[in-house]
Design an enzyme around this catalytic site. Structure first.
Site: not given
Length: 816
Positions: A364, A552-553, A660, A664
């Site tokens: 990933h 996001k992170r 991702t 979305k």
């Protein structure tokens, strides 16, 4: 009319049945009548009734696939970010309207019950959300699957921003979230840590015994995962760590009460928290124990289940596909080998063959910290038998590599599983698994051409790509019901089962009435988010402004910092020209930084400081607002994403494997502002140049600039706009100084200067942001872009991704 009457009768029948089930559950669980139940008791009763329905559906599904002796998927992931379950399950089962009607008879609003449920604390970011999307998709596609992870008692953490700093607090999600979990204490398995290994020969075979070890019990809890309109329910098995003996009675009798419960406390620590800080030895040990407990318990369970139905483990590769999601479950390789060798008497070659053909691995990230490496001494001490097997895997691998790359010691060392006193988990997967995939075209090419090139040279057929996908029914149909309703009116219901049907929306391109409806829907969703921001942050934002979203992170490579530097630039421009004619902009951030990640926390502090500066300045705040929404989670994303106009996907090219969140946001009509990184490349391919805002260096240009010698000071000296905002970091104008951030950009104090080329991309980003503002003023043009993004989002369905995994990697089929 007859059809409507039948539907009404069915609704009434269902309503009466639901009320009967709820009443029975209330009496059984709480000893009270349904009309006397508190809201929390009603919530639990509803969840328990839904859980019972899931169990019934699952039993039927299991009967079908067991009768066919179907191959199953076992998905191993350290995270499953499932969010909340009640809404998702009711929607998938087609029962939301029926339950809403039944509860209305009790004067209970189903939406109020949704608000009670906490997000399950089983993940942190994209990795865990992807795993959950794939479980949803496998259920929707009738693929028999079991997910395995840990039952984290406190999840990652609850985030609070106090005086600008991220503070971490326990997230006790099990208080109300435990209702979805079914414990199976009778199926607990033992996992061994530490001790010694004794080997001897018996009847010509090597025998092995681990002794003087510390036993820990792994107790399974089942969470059921429904599919959309599928009649299939899979399960997530979550392991909780316990000591075999809850208390040392001798120590207790001596009055040593702390010592009496110490062993149990140490065992339970394994499943307390997701990703404990590992910047110290104790944290590293705890993380390794977490990974081994989850892997060992899961594989013992898989083998036991297989032998219930089949005579031998010889058939394991034909009946089980075990998938390693990132490197955290890489211990699947030596643990499955251990079970085959030590518990079932296989010889090495046959056991290795079974492991190779059963295990597959998804990479990933190319980020070095995620390609886990364990200190060799620590690994050997905690997992002595596993270390022996890894050492033997490495010995055989190095022998093989010496025949392929004779004399190339540097290359062999780079590819080895054990080298330089560390154990490399990614290399362990590469040495064994029959398939290795990246998660976007660009990422998979980087794996083959760069980071794993030497492995690719040996076995090119092993490598493949599966671009990530999202559970679009959750992120569109559930999160954005007004848009879904209009889509059904415009293009029919086909997209509910096949996301590719969204393409039909293109026939409405440039149709004024459709564009006006899209604008109204976006406005409504923005008002919902405005209300949330007012409640949570006390900030009033303008729903007519551009909602520019980065969620996001928090990580340096994702470059939230670039976004903030642009906001600081915009602040300066407006201060110089208060009458500047630009559309108002609301910048929305949400992110958690890892507890021990100093620089990420500094960026959060900077966002907070900039928001205070901008939002309190009368000359600026009518044109720009900055909002940081704390404690980012799935349920919060479900409010933010439908409201977004601009989707910030601005990582340095070559570092984001896929993303991702970009998918979305896209399917909800946000337009991507991004680099050609990760799945942005494929989004660009789908929507074309005119429906995306691209900027910045490409991955090859980034590589070339590093080779040439990147010097961020040259950009600082050569761009007055950039120099001004960098100088603001240390001038005190922000209320405090941010010397560490400035140094990280201009000096080598924190590693390579500007390691993610924020300064190199600054000018391109600022110019593109100006283009965003100009485009938004032309509502016809902007909402045509929005329409195209919705229509072209079908490719990014998790159904498509899972189908590719099933066909190309797992070799499994759905069960009708």
């Amino acid at each position: 009319m007859k059809k409507e009457k039948r539907e009404m009768e069915m609704m009434t029948m269902q309503k009466e049945k639901i009320l009967s089930l709820l009443s029975e559950k209330c009496m059984q669980s709480f000893g009270c009548d349904l009309d006397e139940a508190t809201k929390q008791q009603t919530y639990r009763a509803v969840c328990l009734v839904v859980r019972d329905l899931l169990v019934q559906t699952r039993n039927d599904f299991c009967s079908r696939y067991e009768k066919q002796q179907a191959k199953q998927v076992y998905y191993m992931s350290m995270e499953f970010l499932v969010g909340t379950s009640l809404h998702n399950n009711l929607y998938n089962l087609g029962l939301e309207d029926s339950f809403r009607a039944a509860l209305a008879d009790l004067n209970v609003d189903l939406d109020d019950l949704y608000e009670i449920e906490p997000d399950a604390g089983l993940g942190n970011g994209g990795l865990g959300r992807l795993a959950s999307c794939y479980m949803d998709a496998m259920s929707s596609l009738h693929i028999p699957a079991t997910g395995f992870s840990l039952r984290y008692e406190f999840g990652i953490f609850k985030q609070k921003i106090i005086d600008g700093w991220q503070m971490e607090f326990p997230d006790n999600w099990l208080d109300m979230g435990d209702v979805w979990l079914i414990p199976r204490k009778e199926d607990a398995v033992e996992v061994k840590f530490g001790g010694q290994v004794h080997e001897w020969m018996q009847d010509g075979k090597l025998k092995v015994e681990q002794y003087d070890y510390t036993p820990v019990l792994a107790v399974p809890y089942d969470m059921f995962i429904s599919g959309y309109d599928s009649g299939a329910v899979n399960k997530l098995v979550l392991w909780s760590a316990k000591s075999p003996s809850n208390m040392d009675m001798n120590a207790f009798s001596r009055g040593d009460y702390v010592k009496a419960i110490e062993q149990n406390a140490m065992a339970e620590a394994i499943s307390k928290v997701l990703y404990p800080a590992d910047d110290h030895v104790e944290g590293k040990i705890l993380r390794l124990k977490q990974q081994y407990l989850f892997v060992s318990a899961s594989l013992q369970s898989i083998v036991k289940n297989h032998l219930k139905h089949f005579d031998s483990l010889d058939s394991l590769p034909q009946k089980a596909a075990i998938h390693i999601n990132d490197t955290h479950p890489a211990l699947c390789v030596p643990e499955l080998l251990r079970i085959l060798l030590d518990d079932y008497g296989y010889d090495w070659d046959r056991a290795w063959d079974i492991c190779q053909n059963t295990l597959a691995y998804t990479n990933h990230t190319v980020m070095s910290e995620a390609l886990e490496r364990w200190p060799e001494y620590l690994f050997r001490e905690q997992l002595p038998r596993i270390y022996q097997l890894v050492a033997e895997i490495n010995r055989r691998l190095v022998n093989q590599l010496n025949t392929v790359y004779p004399g190339d010691l540097a290359k062999i060392e780079y590819m080895a599983v054990i080298a330089n006193n560390e154990v490399r988990m990614a290399n362990l997967c590469l040495a064994c698994c029959h398939k290795v995939n990246g998660v976007s075209k660009l990422h998979s090419d980087i794996l083959k051409d760069s980071i794993f090139h030497d492995y690719y040279h040996i076995a090119p057929d092993k490598f493949t790509n599966v671009t990530n996908g999202i559970a679009y029914r959750r992120w569109l149909c559930q999160s954005n019901p007004k848009l879904t309703e209009k889509l059904r009116e415009w293009i029919g219901d086909g997209f509910l089962h096949d996301a590719n049907a969204l393409e039909k929306l293109m026939k409405y391109y440039d149709k004024a009435n459709v564009l006006q409806e899209l604008q109204k829907i976006k406005r409504y969703n923005k008002e919902v988010l405005c209300n949330y921001i007012a409640r949570s942050n006390g900030i009033n934002v303008d729903p007519n402004s551009i909602f520019d979203v980065q969620i996001k992170r928090l990580h340096e490579y994702k470059r939230q910092l670039l976004n903030v530097l642009h906001i600081m630039h915009l602040y300066c421009v407006i201060k110089e020209n208060p009458n500047l004619d630009i559309p108002p902009r609301t910048f929305i951030f949400a992110a958690k930084a890892s507890a021990g990640y100093f620089m990420a926390k500094q960026v959060i502090r900077l966002i907070d400081a900039v928001s205070k500066l901008v939002n309190s300045d009368p000359a600026v705040r009518e044109k720009v607002k900055v909002v940081f929404l704390e404690d980012y989670k799935v349920s919060l994303a479900e409010i933010i994403i439908p409201a977004a106009d601009i989707s910030e996907q601005i990582s340095i090219a070559g570092k984001e494997a896929s993303g991702t969140g970009n998918m979305k946001l896209m399917i909800n009509g946000a337009v991507t502002l991004g680099t050609l990184d990760g799945a942005n490349v494929e989004i660009h391919e789908q929507v074309g140049d005119d429906n995306i805002f691209l900027f910045g260096l490409t991955a090859p240009e980034v590589e070339e600039l590093w080779k040439k010698g990147y010097n961020p000071v040259e950009y600082y000296n050569g761009n007055l706009e950039l120099r001004r905002v960098i100088d603001m970091l240390t001038s005190g104008v922000l209320g405090s100084r941010f010397d560490e951030i400035a140094k990280s950009l201009l000096t080598n104090s924190y590693g390579a200067a500007d390691a993610y080329m924020t300064l190199a991309d600054f000018d391109s980003y600022v110019r593109k942001q100006e283009g965003v503002g100009r485009t938004y003023l032309d509502k016809r043009k902007f909402f045509n872009m929005s329409l195209v993004n919705i229509a072209k989002a079908g490719l990014f369905s998790a159904d498509r991704a899972v189908t590719e995994y099933a066909d190309d990697i797992w070799q499994v089929k759905g069960i009708k």
